[in-house]
Design an enzyme around this catalytic site. Structure first.
Site, PDB file in Angstrom:
ATOM      1  N   ASP A 170       0.670  -1.272  -0.002  1.00  0.00           N
ATOM      2  CA  ASP A 170      -0.007  -0.149   0.079  1.00  0.00           C
ATOM      3  C   ASP A 170       0.892   1.176   0.121  1.00  0.00           C
ATOM      4  OD1 ASP A 170       1.074   0.266   2.535  1.00  0.00           O
ATOM      5  OD2 ASP A 170      -0.973   0.289   3.492  1.00  0.00           O
ATOM      6  N   TYR A 263      10.657   4.672   1.470  1.00  0.00           N
ATOM      7  CA  TYR A 263      11.588   3.497   2.104  1.00  0.00           C
ATOM      8  C   TYR A 263      13.241   3.510   1.596  1.00  0.00           C
ATOM      9  CZ  TYR A 263       7.691   1.127   4.695  1.00  0.00           C
ATOM     10  OH  TYR A 263       6.838   0.781   5.560  1.00  0.00           O
TER      11      TYR A 263
END
Ligand code: NAD
Ligand code: G6P
Ligand code: MN
Length: 440
Positions: A170, A263
């Site tokens: 997601d 990330y």
């Protein structure tokens, strides 16, 4: 319209109530005849399930609902398995985060040594779910979002090559919602994107509106100053996540022609992340103190009162991508989605056997990946290193190999040397002895 039978694996997850509310809000396009929960922790699941039972009775009494710890009961007569398990639960997440930090290395759920440790626990758990599904409902599809998705996806590619499993994340959806807001659009679905990478490790190369107008310049102007922190935050983002969205500004600067997955901060700015971590109080502690308390507190209140208004459970609108994916398979919608699939030539100058996150058209027989073409040296170098880490973890799990796991941790861009890698590994082995295969 055909109605479907779904089992949620990891019924005791903090995300289960939000997903149930989301499924209920989407009955017009993905109708259910049966909903089951499965978990290997009966007590944890019971609280979530009894509260969901109250909600289902109020909103959709026609959907048959049950919960169980028995795999046969759970996996018989299902069309879809929605899997979000966390092997070892939050206490082990806490270890994944704190052990590397003791050695001066970042501690994160899915990145670096923590993600590797979690991967070594998850592989067996997810393979077991695949085997239950194949035994009891061989025609079903598993939609997996159990983490670490990159390692889990590589494990299923290698060890269950014919399984009907789709791995999805997601994070791109969350970032695209922010981009849409920055671009002045109401919905991320008004954008058409190109993206490539690995899970929690990718880049957007094009963002257009429905008419094909380039939205990159407008978004770029904002990201250069504020990262992915939008002009107004309607959802009340937590401070630690806000830092991550803000740090995307520095991550973006390394390649201003693209937009990065948040990330990447863990791989490109690991020193910054360590400096901004509290080794005594990590994200796992935040989640236990907030989300877990809130969800279980609400569920208990609903159970006691016998009505849903007694709790404060919120629909997880975000999670509607899971319905998009299920509906794409169920009704052959050919929706374009980012999925984690075997590269198989889509990224031309990259390992065909790597699991990559790229746009796919999704229909009845699964995903049809779109061609990405050649990628630049910077991204290719980073991705090659990270794919090698992920492949070594799966090999280490399969072979019970200490050396391969040491190589994996050493190769992670978040770890400075083989000696630090070894020290972390030895601590991780001790902490994970109930979960990992024995390493020789
Ligand atoms: P949680 O600990 O609240 O829930 C996980 C549940 O899985 C627990 O009830 C646990 O008992 C159960 N479980 C553990 N091992 C199991 C096994 N072998 N078989 C059956 N059940 C098992 O965790 P959470 O924070 O709600 O997250 C759940 C999962 O969803 C995690 O893997 C998390 O990383 C993942 N997640 C993924 C995404 C994504 O983008 N892919 C987004 C959010 C969360
Ligand atoms: C994002 C990622 C997930 C990850 C989650 C962690 O949604 O895509 O893969 O599990 O963040 O969130 P948390 O609130 O548990 O730290
Ligand atoms: Mn994710």
């Amino acid at each position: 319209m055909k109605k479907f039978s779904v089992v949620v694996a990891g019924g005791g997850s903090t995300f289960t109530p939000g997903i149930v509310l989301m499924l209920l809000a989407n009955q017009h396009r993905f109708p259910l005849r049966s909903l089951k929960f499965y978990d290997n922790d009966g007590a944890r699941q019971e609280t979530i399930a009894e509260a969901c039972k109250v909600i289902l009775k109020e909103q959709a009494p026609d959907i048959e609902f049950s919960y169980t710890t028995d795999p046969q009961e759970a996996f018989t007569d299902v069309d879809f398995v929605m899997a979000h398990i966390r092997v070892g639960k939050y206490p082990m997440r806490e270890q994944d985060e704190k052990i590397p930090l003791r050695h001066g290395v970042l501690g994160q759920e899915t990145c670096g040594p923590g993600g590797i440790a979690y991967g070594m626990r998850s592989i067996g758990g997810v393979l077991e779910l695949v085997d239950f599904m194949e035994k009891y409902s061989p025609n079903a599809w598993m939609l997996n979002y159990s983490n670490p998705a990159a390692i889990v996806a590589e494990a299923t590619r290698r060890l269950r090559p014919n399984a009907k499993i789709l791995n999805i994340c997601d994070m791109p959806i969350g970032i695209e919602s922010r981009m849409a807001q920055i671009a002045g659009l109401k919905d991320r679905k008004e954008m058409r994107v190109r993206y490539y990478g690995l899970n929690h490790f990718g880049w957007w190369t094009s963002i257009e509106d429905k008419d094909g107008n380039d939205l990159m310049p407008k978004i770029r102007e904002h990201v250069a100053k504020f990262g992915y922190v939008p002009p107004s935050d309607e959802h009340g983002t937590e401070a630690s996540w806000n830092d991550t969205f803000s740090k995307a500004k520095d991550v973006w600067a390394l390649d201003p022609t693209t937009f990065p997955n948040t990330y990447l901060k863990y791989y490109l700015f690991p020193d910054y992340v360590v400096e901004h971590s509290n080794p005594e109080h990590t994200r796992a502690n935040e989640v236990m103190e907030h989300r877990e308390k809130h969800v279980f507190g609400s569920c208990n209140a609903i159970i006691q009162a016998g009505k849903s208004s007694a709790g404060e459970l919120e629909i997880d609108e975000h999670a509607s991508y899971i319905v998009d994916l299920a509906a794409a398979i169920a009704f052959n919608t050919q929706e374009r989605m980012l999925l984690i699939v075997p590269n198989n030539g889509a990224i031309n100058n990259f390992d065909p056997e790597a699991m990559v996150e790229i746009p796919c058209l999704v229909g009845k027989s699964g995903p049809e990946p779109l061609v990405v073409g050649n990628i630049p040296q910077f991204q290719k170098g980073l991705m090659s290193q990270q794919v090698a880490v992920e492949k070594l973890v799966v090999e280490a799990w399969e072979e019970g190999s200490y050396v391969k796991l040491w190589q994996a941790i050493t190769l992670s861009k978040t770890v400075p040397s083989a000696s630090v890698a070894k020290a972390i590994l030895d601590d991780l082995i001790e902490a994970n002895k109930d979960y990992w295969p024995e390493l020789k």
